[in-house]
Design a protein around this motif. Structure first.
Motif, short mmCIF file in Angstrom:
data_model
loop_
_atom_site.label_atom_id
_atom_site.label_comp_id
_atom_site.label_asym_id
_atom_site.label_seq_id
_atom_site.Cartn_x
_atom_site.Cartn_y
_atom_site.Cartn_z
N SER A 152 -8.44 -5.59 -3.83
CA SER A 152 -9.27 -6.83 -3.38
C SER A 152 -9.42 -8.00 -4.46
CB SER A 152 -10.64 -6.21 -3.03
OG SER A 152 -10.58 -5.17 -2.01
N LEU A 191 -8.76 -8.50 0.84
CA LEU A 191 -9.21 -7.64 1.77
C LEU A 191 -8.64 -8.30 3.27
CD1 LEU A 191 -12.89 -7.12 0.90
CD2 LEU A 191 -11.00 -5.36 1.04
N ASP A 192 -8.64 -7.28 4.25
CA ASP A 192 -7.87 -7.57 5.59
C ASP A 192 -9.21 -7.42 6.47
OD1 ASP A 192 -7.34 -7.35 8.32
OD2 ASP A 192 -5.16 -7.02 7.70
N SER A 238 -4.94 3.55 11.28
CA SER A 238 -5.06 2.97 12.68
C SER A 238 -5.42 3.94 13.57
CB SER A 238 -3.69 2.58 12.95
OG SER A 238 -2.75 3.45 12.86
N THR A 294 -6.27 -3.81 2.73
CA THR A 294 -5.64 -5.18 2.12
C THR A 294 -4.50 -5.71 2.78
OG1 THR A 294 -4.54 -4.03 0.48
CG2 THR A 294 -6.84 -4.74 0.18
N THR A 295 -4.19 -6.96 2.42
CA THR A 295 -3.15 -7.71 3.21
C THR A 295 -1.94 -7.41 2.07
OG1 THR A 295 -3.34 -9.63 1.96
CG2 THR A 295 -4.31 -9.37 4.07
N ALA A 340 -10.09 -7.43 9.39
CA ALA A 340 -9.96 -6.79 10.71
C ALA A 340 -9.90 -5.46 10.55
CB ALA A 340 -8.86 -7.50 11.55
N HIS A 341 -8.93 -5.06 9.68
CA HIS A 341 -8.58 -3.72 9.42
C HIS A 341 -9.90 -2.95 8.85
CE1 HIS A 341 -4.04 -3.85 8.87
NE2 HIS A 341 -4.46 -4.17 10.06
N ASP A 366 -1.61 4.84 5.37
CA ASP A 366 -0.55 4.10 6.27
C ASP A 366 0.44 5.20 7.08
OD1 ASP A 366 0.49 4.48 3.86
OD2 ASP A 366 1.13 2.71 3.57
N SER A 421 -3.98 0.15 1.02
CA SER A 421 -3.07 -0.40 1.91
C SER A 421 -3.31 -0.49 3.09
CB SER A 421 -1.45 0.30 1.87
OG SER A 421 -1.72 1.68 2.11
N SER A 422 -4.42 0.18 3.65
CA SER A 422 -5.00 0.38 4.73
C SER A 422 -6.23 -0.68 4.84
CB SER A 422 -5.60 1.63 4.98
OG SER A 422 -4.65 2.58 5.17
#
Length: 373
Positions: free
Chosen positions: A66, A34-35, A247, A28-29, A37-38, A181, A25-26
């Motif tokens: 992913s 994949l995200d 984060s 991916t959207t 930026a994260h 998260d 979860s940290s």
């Protein structure tokens, strides 16, 4: 957090070899995929720690997640075949993303895919250990994941939190950082009013009251219960642990002044005793009377047939079995010296009443690890 770090946080901040685990979860959207930026933010923190002189091993979830969006799947599938298909697509995407992101810092990445068989079988365990150690010696950043493309229900780790704890011991890490998260361990569901954050865990009794939720996200499998179990596993084996939000990765891998810190439970176990306690899969269970429990757990003595009241499971001499007290609580593990077919006739009998060929320890003290302290 006070300005003076605890001893555990100081150990994490100063660790020369550190294992970091990040959840699906940290990375991916919400829709899957994949995200970037994260992922880049995580790599920024890892590369900073790596370039400051520490060796870093990353245990990364996210292969299945992913692969969902590219395959047009809206949420994590329940059936194993579709999970494996998603992982086969997602592992390539995840690996490529890490290679590209770490390349911004001139760092090389090596992918290591494991199944639980690789830590349960001693020969595989040593092979994985040598591979990871060599990657680190060559200056690469190992990225470890469960091999979801071939893992079956019988050999899955269940979640990469446990895998991370095993890898931390496998590579003789000085610290383990679990990123998710959730920003820390709470004594209840942090989404509900009244939940209290727990900044430090010095002993397993400090978290005996914690009601950990084991529900993961739509794209992952790990809830707080698996993270708590992983932290307790690693800390009991001598590896300090920090649980923090992804984060907050920069601070978790910098001053370590965020999240929940888990102190170690004493000296690090030898590789064989760690394998017995945490990595090996038990094939049966021996139920003991109170006298045998005291002998095994408190006095670290061998288990004799006289102290056994019952047994369950199908095992052979040389297999790992669990040892349980009269309430059914597992208090130790060990290598049994008898088959499950011959042991029933021996249990409850004193050694002097047995035939000479049966006058030996059921579990020798050298092959026994107490789990209750």
């Amino acid at each position: 957090m006070t300005s003076v770090l605890s001893a555990t946080r100081s150990q994490v901040a100063a660790a020369r070899r550190i294992v970091v685990k990040v959840g699906s979860s940290s990375l991916t959207t919400a829709a899957g995929g994949l995200d970037p930026a994260h992922l880049d933010a995580l790599v920024d923190a890892l590369a900073t720690r790596r370039n400051a002189g520490s060796q870093v091993v990353l245990v990364s979830s996210g292969a299945i997640a992913s692969g969902l969006a590219p395959l047009g799947i809206s949420r994590r599938p329940r059936d194993l075949a579709t999970q494996q298909a998603a992982a086969s697509v997602g592992q390539l995407a995840l690996g490529h993303a890490y290679v590209s992101s770490f390349a911004r810092y001139g760092l090389r990445v090596g992918q290591v895919l494991l199944t639980s068989d690789d830590v349960v079988r001693r020969s595989h365990y040593r092979n994985a250990q040598r591979t990871l150690s060599r990657l680190l010696a060559l200056g690469a950043v190992p990225v470890v994941n469960e091999n979801d493309t071939v893992a079956t229900e019988e050999i899955r780790f269940g979640d990469n939190d446990r895998l991370a704890a095993l890898v931390a011991y496998l590579v003789a890490a000085d610290a383990l950082v679990l990123l998710s998260d959730v920003d820390a361990l709470y004594d209840g569901d942090p989404r509900r009013p009244g939940a209290q954050r727990i900044p430090e865990v010095l002993d397993h009794r400090d978290v005996a009251h914690v009601q950990a939720d084991d529900a993961g996200s739509d794209v992952g499998t790990g809830g707080m219960a698996t993270k708590l179990a992983s932290a307790r596993l690693a800390s009991a084996a001598g590896v300090p642990v920090l649980l923090a939000a992804a984060s907050d990765a920069a601070r978790a891998l910098g001053p370590a002044d965020v999240g929940t810190a888990f102190a170690t439970g004493g000296r690090r176990l030898t590789p064989r005793r760690f394998w017995l306690a945490y990595a090996a899969d038990p094939n049966g269970k021996l139920h003991l009377d109170e006298g045998a429990v005291r002998a095994v757990v408190d006095r670290r003595r061998s288990l004799l047939a006289a102290g056994i009241t019952a047994l369950t499971g199908d095992f052979e001499a040389g297999d790992v079995v669990e040892l349980a007290d009269p309430t059914g609580t597992v208090v130790a593990r060990g290598v049994v010296a008898f088959d499950s077919t011959e042991l029933p006739a021996l249990i409850g009998h004193s050694s002097r009443d047995l035939a000479p060929e049966h006058r030996r320890e059921v579990v020798h003290a050298d092959d026994l690890v107490p789990l209750r302290h």
